[in-house]
Write a protein that holds these residues in place. Structure first.
Motif, mmCIF file in Angstrom:
data_model
loop_
_atom_site.group_PDB
_atom_site.id
_atom_site.type_symbol
_atom_site.label_atom_id
_atom_site.label_comp_id
_atom_site.label_asym_id
_atom_site.label_seq_id
_atom_site.Cartn_x
_atom_site.Cartn_y
_atom_site.Cartn_z
ATOM 1 N N TYR A 1 -7.476 -4.343 0.302
ATOM 2 C CA TYR A 1 -7.766 -3.375 -0.747
ATOM 3 C C TYR A 1 -6.836 -3.561 -1.947
ATOM 4 C CZ TYR A 1 -8.334 0.804 -3.431
ATOM 5 O OH TYR A 1 -8.554 1.650 -4.488
ATOM 6 N N SER B 1 -7.962 -4.559 -5.612
ATOM 7 C CA SER B 1 -8.057 -3.478 -6.602
ATOM 8 C C SER B 1 -7.064 -3.694 -7.743
ATOM 9 C CB SER B 1 -7.835 -2.112 -5.946
ATOM 10 O OG SER B 1 -6.485 -1.941 -5.606
ATOM 11 N N GLY C 1 -1.666 6.054 3.276
ATOM 12 C CA GLY C 1 -3.077 6.426 3.250
ATOM 13 C C GLY C 1 -3.602 6.738 1.854
ATOM 14 N N ILE D 1 -4.843 5.829 -1.549
ATOM 15 C CA ILE D 1 -5.383 4.544 -2.003
ATOM 16 C C ILE D 1 -5.494 4.395 -3.513
ATOM 17 C CG2 ILE D 1 -7.477 3.119 -2.019
ATOM 18 C CD1 ILE D 1 -6.085 2.461 0.418
ATOM 19 N N SER D 2 -6.010 5.329 -4.185
ATOM 20 C CA SER D 2 -6.147 5.100 -5.636
ATOM 21 C C SER D 2 -6.114 6.415 -6.393
ATOM 22 C CB SER D 2 -7.448 4.368 -5.935
ATOM 23 O OG SER D 2 -8.540 5.161 -5.552
ATOM 24 N N GLU E 1 -12.746 -2.982 -8.301
ATOM 25 C CA GLU E 1 -12.451 -1.775 -7.509
ATOM 26 C C GLU E 1 -13.512 -1.584 -6.422
ATOM 27 O OE1 GLU E 1 -9.858 0.068 -7.326
ATOM 28 O OE2 GLU E 1 -10.691 1.602 -5.992
ATOM 29 N N ALA F 1 -12.925 -4.063 -3.730
ATOM 30 C CA ALA F 1 -11.766 -3.676 -2.921
ATOM 31 C C ALA F 1 -12.153 -2.614 -1.900
ATOM 32 C CB ALA F 1 -10.638 -3.172 -3.822
#
Lengths: 402, 402
Positions: free
Chosen positions: A199, A203, A399, A401-402, B192, B195
């Motif tokens: 990820y 990303s 945990g 993520i974004s 994104e 990902a």
């Protein structure tokens, strides 16, 4: 839209043609996807079917030859004129009757290139034994020569823009390593850590995203740390486990690999003793690495450094790294090993990975470095040591993520 | 630790030997990593160096030959006796002097297999033109035959346990598709979405995690939807864009691919007209697919179905799918296309991907199906239609990872 300007591609082509001349090659059939990209900008996951870029020494334009449905991509993603993009019909794909090389031989003959000295990339991925057989059959008047690693040799020294892309890849590698290691603790599956690494690698940052690396994250844990090329499984980490994480950030297909060894809680006495030996060896190598030194001399520094502790390493220490497609980010030219006489020059880039593997454990700490005008610099900045995860400190950001 | 029990491997070996006998092959050199895995369980990212499993028709045990540092993995990950796992020294790796096939030829000679009818996988990935040249040179008394697709033909019909793994892969594919599509909206980078897909594909469910697929997510958007094999970039989605998502879930190296086309807001009239035509075609094909029907007859159903709307498709509709390593999850045997006379049998599995591409747009809606005793069933359960993302509905769960 191309990652480099037209002049850089022209320069690469010129250097390639110079090497073709030296090797007596009039037409080079480039089938390695990294080399196709390097010379033309072509970038797509189409290398699972036969394709090539043909470079004739006396023609200014390369010719892209591939599957018809991929021809649009070659028109959009390269600087080649549309009329030099030629697609073969779909019935050539994975057929027991037709082979794409029959078609390509026919085209090469039609354009008057069929009776020349033709270079092929004999030991590169995706140039199969059968591809060569069919080419030879289709071009009975050609003289075939091994054009292997010809373009790779040009790739050894990076331009400043290539180094710029590798510095972005380095940021992606650091980020993926940080979040991957953050996720490692007892009870977590290897697959969860691999997912986190993937990820963050892709990303990317606010400014830019990442790409797929040519090798997926390698993630052996526990007793499997003695096996270098295992990918992840659903094994759950346990207290006391060591975990090896090898990954790469990738930007515009340029790779910066990075490996670290992590221990959940106190490491075994073996690992605890090994880690500073490896780190010292890496430090000694990085100090030695500068223009004028050979790859073999680099290896000698490492050998002496670990030899003082009674250790030996059978495998090479590292290799030239940069542009790549699966299954490898190595460039297959210079290796950091005994007997390799490649002389280091500014803007060469190496993945220095002096891993040590034993039956039930192993250690990997690596650095990707660039040769500078007077020495070397690592591209990532990540603690160069065995990394200890204390089992009782739970990270609050886990945990997120974004 | 092996994904299948010993009897299943024995059965695969027996079927392979039967085919070897039919083709007059006494020793089969298996270099395709999917075939190496199928016969022995071997699974590692070591296929970027030369390696093989040698099957002698009159020997009960295969021989694994690969790089020394990977031999530990072969001992742990296969049912082969340790003494049949043979590693070559590291100086054979990416060397301009030594070639791994010299070493392998030497071993084959020593064990008395060097003067037999030897099958090689002529057109498989990782069996390079040079590998074949060096083998021929090292084994002057052997008679070489094309053993291409021999093991792949055995792989065509899956066991129930293989189907079980594919059903898990299907769950991973649905999950990745769901979260990938959820992330698509104007202003989000393609990277994104890629990902997110990668994260969910690998992190898996509570019960099991996923693996890397043999092809990374393909994700062209906007005008690039006419180019099938583009991977993602940092392009930001825009209102009105269509986005093609092609991915696969992977479990124990078994793949279930799934493709969908998404539109952000109202689709173009082209796409709106195309989508039901494709869906109808898929429905017609799935109704026709049953034991006894040929791949060619399947294609005919599709051709007639879209022909009623004045459409034609140049490329094949699909292919046999299952076990795989990069760069492909297709098995390279049966294709759903005109002239393919493969007769459908229970537990064959196909990726049906009747994509249509035009200059500036395209559509992909796909299904992976299994042939059952009386018909067929799709392995995933995902809305079979053009998927519309309404730009003003923000999904509250967005960004939540685990």
């Amino acid at each position: 839209m191309l990652p480099f300007d037209f002049l850089e591609y022209q320069d690469r082509l010129k250097k390639t043609k110079k090497k073709m001349e030296e090797r007596g090659i009039e037409v080079l059939l480039v089938t390695d996807p990294a080399n196709m990209n390097y010379l033309t900008g072509y970038d797509a996951w189409s290398f699972y079917v036969h394709q090539m870029v043909a470079i004739a020494i006396d023609e200014p334009q390369p010719i892209w030859l591939g599957r018809y449905q991929d021809a649009n991509g070659a028109k959009v993603k390269t600087w080649i004129y549309d009329e030099n993009v030629i697609g073969y019909p779909d019935y050539y794909v994975h057929s027991d009757k037709y082979h794409p090389m029959d078609y390509m031989a026919e085209i090469l003959t039609q354009i008057g290139q069929g009776n020349r000295n033709i270079g092929v990339e004999m030991d590169h991925y995706y140039f199969s034994a059968k591809a060569f057989e069919r080419l030879k059959k289709g071009l009975p008047n050609a003289v075939f020569k091994d054009g292997g690693l010809l373009v790779n040799e040009v790739r050894l020294i990076k331009s400043d823009q290539e180094i710029g892309y590798m510095k972005k890849a380095a940021i992606l590698a650091e980020r993926a390593m940080h979040h991957g290691i953050e996720s490692i603790r007892a009870g977590v599956r290897e697959s969860e850590t691999a997912a986190k690494i993937s990820y963050y690698m892709i990303s990317g940052t606010e400014e830019f995203g990442g790409e797929y690396a040519s090798i997926v994250p390698l993630l052996p844990s526990g007793k499997n740390t003695g096996i270098p090329h295992l990918t992840w499984s659903d094994r759950k980490f346990e207290d006391g486990d060591s975990v090896i994480v090898e990954l790469a950030g990738c930007y515009q297909r340029y790779h910066v690999p990075l490996a670290r060894t992590v221990n959940i809680g106190a490491p075994s006495p073996h690992l605890e003793k090994l880690a500073p030996v490896v780190t010292e060896g890496i430090n000694n190598v990085l100090e030695k690495a500068k223009p004028g030194v050979t790859c073999g001399e680099i290896e000698e520094v490492w050998r002496k450094s670990i030899g003082r502790y009674g250790l030996e390493k059978e495998a090479r220490l590292g290799y030239s790294v940069g542009l790549g497609y699966p299954p490898d980010w190595g460039e297959h030219t210079a290796s950091l090993r005994r007997g390799d006489n490649t002389v280091l020059q500014p803007n060469m880039t190496f993945h220095l990975i002096p891993a040590l593997w034993f039956d039930k454990y192993g250690i990997e700490i690596s650095e990707t470095f660039r040769v500078t005008e007077k020495g070397s610099e690592t591209l990532t900045n990540y603690p160069r040591d065995l990394i200890i995860k204390h089992p009782f400190i739970f990270n609050q950001h886990e945990g997120e993520i974004s």
